[in-house]
Design a protein around this motif. Structure first.
Motif, mmCIF file in Angstrom:
data_model
loop_
_atom_site.group_PDB
_atom_site.id
_atom_site.type_symbol
_atom_site.label_atom_id
_atom_site.label_comp_id
_atom_site.label_asym_id
_atom_site.label_seq_id
_atom_site.Cartn_x
_atom_site.Cartn_y
_atom_site.Cartn_z
ATOM 1 N N MET A 1 0.855 -1.204 0.000
ATOM 2 C CA MET A 1 0.000 0.000 0.000
ATOM 3 C C MET A 1 0.884 1.245 0.000
ATOM 4 N N LEU A 2 0.581 2.078 -0.953
ATOM 5 C CA LEU A 2 1.340 3.330 -1.046
ATOM 6 C C LEU A 2 0.977 4.271 0.097
ATOM 7 N N LYS A 3 1.979 5.031 0.506
ATOM 8 C CA LYS A 3 1.703 6.026 1.536
ATOM 9 C C LYS A 3 0.869 7.151 0.909
ATOM 10 N N LYS A 4 -0.165 7.572 1.633
ATOM 11 C CA LYS A 4 -1.023 8.628 1.087
ATOM 12 C C LYS A 4 -0.354 9.985 1.237
ATOM 13 N N HIS A 5 -0.543 10.811 0.227
ATOM 14 C CA HIS A 5 0.010 12.167 0.286
ATOM 15 C C HIS A 5 -0.896 13.080 1.095
ATOM 16 N N ASN A 6 -0.272 13.815 2.024
ATOM 17 C CA ASN A 6 -1.038 14.812 2.773
ATOM 18 C C ASN A 6 -1.168 16.087 1.939
ATOM 19 N N ILE A 7 -2.389 16.541 1.804
ATOM 20 C CA ILE A 7 -2.617 17.766 1.036
ATOM 21 C C ILE A 7 -3.328 18.776 1.928
ATOM 22 N N LEU A 8 -2.822 19.984 1.956
ATOM 23 C CA LEU A 8 -3.483 21.038 2.731
ATOM 24 C C LEU A 8 -4.311 21.906 1.786
ATOM 25 N N VAL A 9 -5.597 22.017 2.084
ATOM 26 C CA VAL A 9 -6.478 22.859 1.276
ATOM 27 C C VAL A 9 -6.784 24.124 2.067
ATOM 28 N N VAL A 10 -6.275 25.250 1.594
ATOM 29 C CA VAL A 10 -6.553 26.521 2.267
ATOM 30 C C VAL A 10 -7.649 27.217 1.469
ATOM 31 N N GLU A 11 -8.848 27.211 2.001
ATOM 32 C CA GLU A 11 -10.009 27.728 1.253
ATOM 33 C C GLU A 11 -11.055 28.218 2.243
#
Lengths: 413, 229
Positions: free
Chosen positions: B1-11
């Motif tokens: 299982m690939l490590k999930k990418h953390n994404i920051l959504v500034v909205e």
């Protein structure tokens, strides 16, 4: 006509007129005075003659300038001018002739007085008069000129600064302080006005940015929700199509919004900076971007670049102008149609085959005008082109002659 | 299982943020949300992010200041500006400050997805650059395509299209979305459906002739779907 020239001309013409009238009046009054003087001197000599004649014989009193002749006329009395030849020169004399009786005999006595001295006097006075007047006018002319010039120097600097004033630049208009009340007031008015104009410009700029932001964000929400919904598995074909239409319409709305904001920006001169560059390469580059569209419609494109054409424009606006013109020629074309692009005589000509317009030719650059053949077009592209041309003073025209022809002349009007 | 990418959504728009977050998690990312600059910089200190989606107009200030902050962390974080402000100056300013991409609102999710993946790929220069899907292998940097290990010649547009589809698997992509992608936000008023259709037709033809499965399905009246079982 310059203000200085105008005032100088006024001064000179008024002076000349005044001088002419003054000289004529003066000439006649001096002549009158001298004539009066001559008359008085003649009358005095007459009295002396009569006094002397009481002890002497009249004929003994004849001299170089006193003539006595016997006459029948008892009532002789007249002043007149006469000319004598003295030393072979014509000399003008004033003559008083009167009758005088002695020993029952009447005589006509003529007394002469030379006028040449007084003529000389008049001449001298006239010359002096002209000389002084000239000198006076010359001095006045330069004094006047200089004083107006120095008084208006602030005024001229105001004009120069107003010419350089650009509403989109951030520096405020600062004018020199003037001594003269009127110029001071004028500068104050200009400074106030320019501040107001700049304020309006900034708020308009903010307004268009805000409108863009306020409208684009809800549109983003609509299209994201529609896209999300579309991924559901249990939708009917009709529902899917409606969602697709919703996405398309939202996109269209957003494009219209962006285009209108862009038009407002051009019309309000947001893009005032630019550079001079050859438009040839840009034209080729833009044409390249449409290769798929050209291929899909199988359009025969002829590009004729006869000479290097330099333009002064904002790069982005130049891009937009060319893209819109090319796109217009391709979209409103028919399958297997033709497009011919020519660059010569500082003019870009783009012509394309296609059905005639379904609206008056004069409306072609108006917003939201589109042909019935192509309902999907927004009808803004050519308005944008027109606005860009107007911004730079390029002339653009359209005509239909079996094909649609657009000409953009890059000579700045 | 690939490590999930953390994404920051500034909205700051909650509805848009909600959609974006659910879209990102559906696509295998681990999204975080910040409503303003303050909470964004707090989150940046707490978590390790692969990328940030940054809205510029935030209630407590201009998002531009956050770009500097992100760049100062010295971490390799991908940065995509998402703004309703189409102003060219903003775009240039943002990219100069170090943003990796700029998306104008309204945007389409597949577009966001493709750009996000592209930014992440560019960040991991050492890692594998190719994108693999069954018999298809794509090399985005060189624009090369291998099908069953054999070279397939694609035009730049076709390659872009295939990469876009592979990035957005099992998703209905409308004609409008594809048109916008194909015109790469350039031709302001979109490419015609005909152009999109022609390209997809050509791409499908090339793929099937080189022995790839028929992944690109037409969703009639709506658009297309890249279906992977």
């Amino acid at each position: 006509m310059k203000l200085l020239t105008k005032t100088s001309l006024n001064f000179i013409s008024a002076s000349v007129l005044f001088f002419l009238v003054g000289s004529i009046v003066m000439y006649f009054s001096v002549r009158n005075i001298i004539a009066e003087d001559l008359k008085n001197r003649l009358l005095q000599q007459q009295n002396e003659f009569i006094y002397t004649a009481q002890q002497n014989k009249v004929t003994d009193l004849i001299s170089e300038l006193v003539f006595v002749q016997a006459t029948e006329n008892k009532l002789l009395y007249s002043f007149s001018d006469t000319v004598l030849i003295v030393n072979e020169k014509y000399m003008l004399y004033r003559k008083l002739a009167f009758s005088y009786s002695q020993n029952e005999q009447d005589y006509k006595v003529s007394i002469l007085l030379s006028q040449s001295e007084s003529d000389m006097l008049i001449m001298k006075i006239a010359i002096m008069n002209v000389g002084f007047a000239m000198l006076f006018f010359l001095i006045m002319f330069f004094v006047n000129r200089h004083s107006i010039k120095s008084a208006l120097s602030v005024f001229y600097s105001t004009i120069r600064k107003l010419e350089d004033f650009e509403v989109s630049q951030s520096e405020t208009l600062s004018l020199d302080t003037a001594e003269i009340e009127e110029v001071k007031k004028l500068n104050q008015v200009f400074e106030k006005m320019s501040a107001q104009i700049r304020q309006d410009f900034i708020s308009q700029k903010e307004y268009t940015e805000n409108v863009s932001h306020e409208l684009q964000t809800p549109l983003a929400i609509i299209s994201s929700k529609a896209d999300e919904l579309m991924q559901a598995d249990n939708l009917s074909k009709v529902q899917m199509e409606q969602l697709a239409l919703l996405l398309e319409t939202t996109n269209r709305l957003s494009k219209i919004n962006q285009a209108l904001i862009f038009l407002t920006k051009i019309d309000n001169r947001f893009y005032t900076e630019g550079s001079t560059f050859a438009i040839n390469d840009l034209l080729k580059e833009k044409l390249e971007m449409f290769s798929e569209l050209i291929a899909s419609k199988n359009i025969d494109v002829k590009l004729d670049v006869l000479e290097t054409t330099h333009v002064y424009m904002d790069k982005y606006l130049a891009d937009t102008m060319l893209m819109n013109l090319i796109k217009n020629a391709l979209l409103h074309n028919e399958q297997d149609g033709e497009v011919s692009i020519k660059l010569a005589n500082n003019t870009l000509s783009i012509s394309n085959s296609g059905k005639p317009l379904t609206f008056p030719e004069a409306d072609i650059f108006k917003r939201f005008i589109r042909s019935d053949h192509n309902k999907k077009s927004l009808g803004i592209g050519l308005s944008v082109v027109k606005s860009i041309c107007e911004l730079y003073g390029f002339e653009i025209n359209y005509q239909f002659n079996n094909k649609h022809i657009f000409n953009v002349n890059f000579d700045v009007l | 299982m690939l490590k999930k990418h953390n994404i920051l959504v500034v909205e700051d728009e909650l509805e848009l943020a909600k959609s974006t977050l659910s879209f990102l998690s559906e696509n295998g990312f681990l999204p975080f949300h910040a409503q303003d600059l303050k909470s964004a910089s707090k989150l940046l200190k707490q978590e390790n992010f692969t990328a940030v989606l940054l809205d510029l107009g935030l209630p407590d200030g201009d998002g531009m200041s956050l770009i500097k902050e992100i760049k100062n962390t010295k971490k390799e974080i991908g940065l995509i500006i998402v703004s309703a402000k189409d102003a060219l100056e903003k775009k240039v300013e943002g990219l100069e400050l170090g943003a990796d991409d700029y998306l104008t609102k309204p945007f389409f999710f597949p577009e966001l997805n493709a750009r996000l993946k592209s930014v992440i790929r560019r960040l991991n220069l050492e890692a594998n650059q190719e994108v693999m899907l069954n018999e298809i292998t794509l090399f985005p940097e060189e624009m090369r395509t291998l099908i069953h290990g054999k070279e397939l010649e694609l035009t730049a547009k076709e390659f872009g299209l295939l990469l876009y589809f592979v990035s957005n698997q099992n998703r209905v992509i409308s004609k409008t979305t594809l048109g916008e992608f194909m015109s790469s936000n350039y031709a302001d008023y979109g490419f015609t459906d005909d152009v999109v259709y022609t390209h997809i037709k050509n791409l499908k033809k090339k793929l099937s002739s080189s022995g790839a499965a028929d992944y690109i399905k037409n969703v009639y009246g709506v658009g297309y779907k890249f279906t992977v079982a």
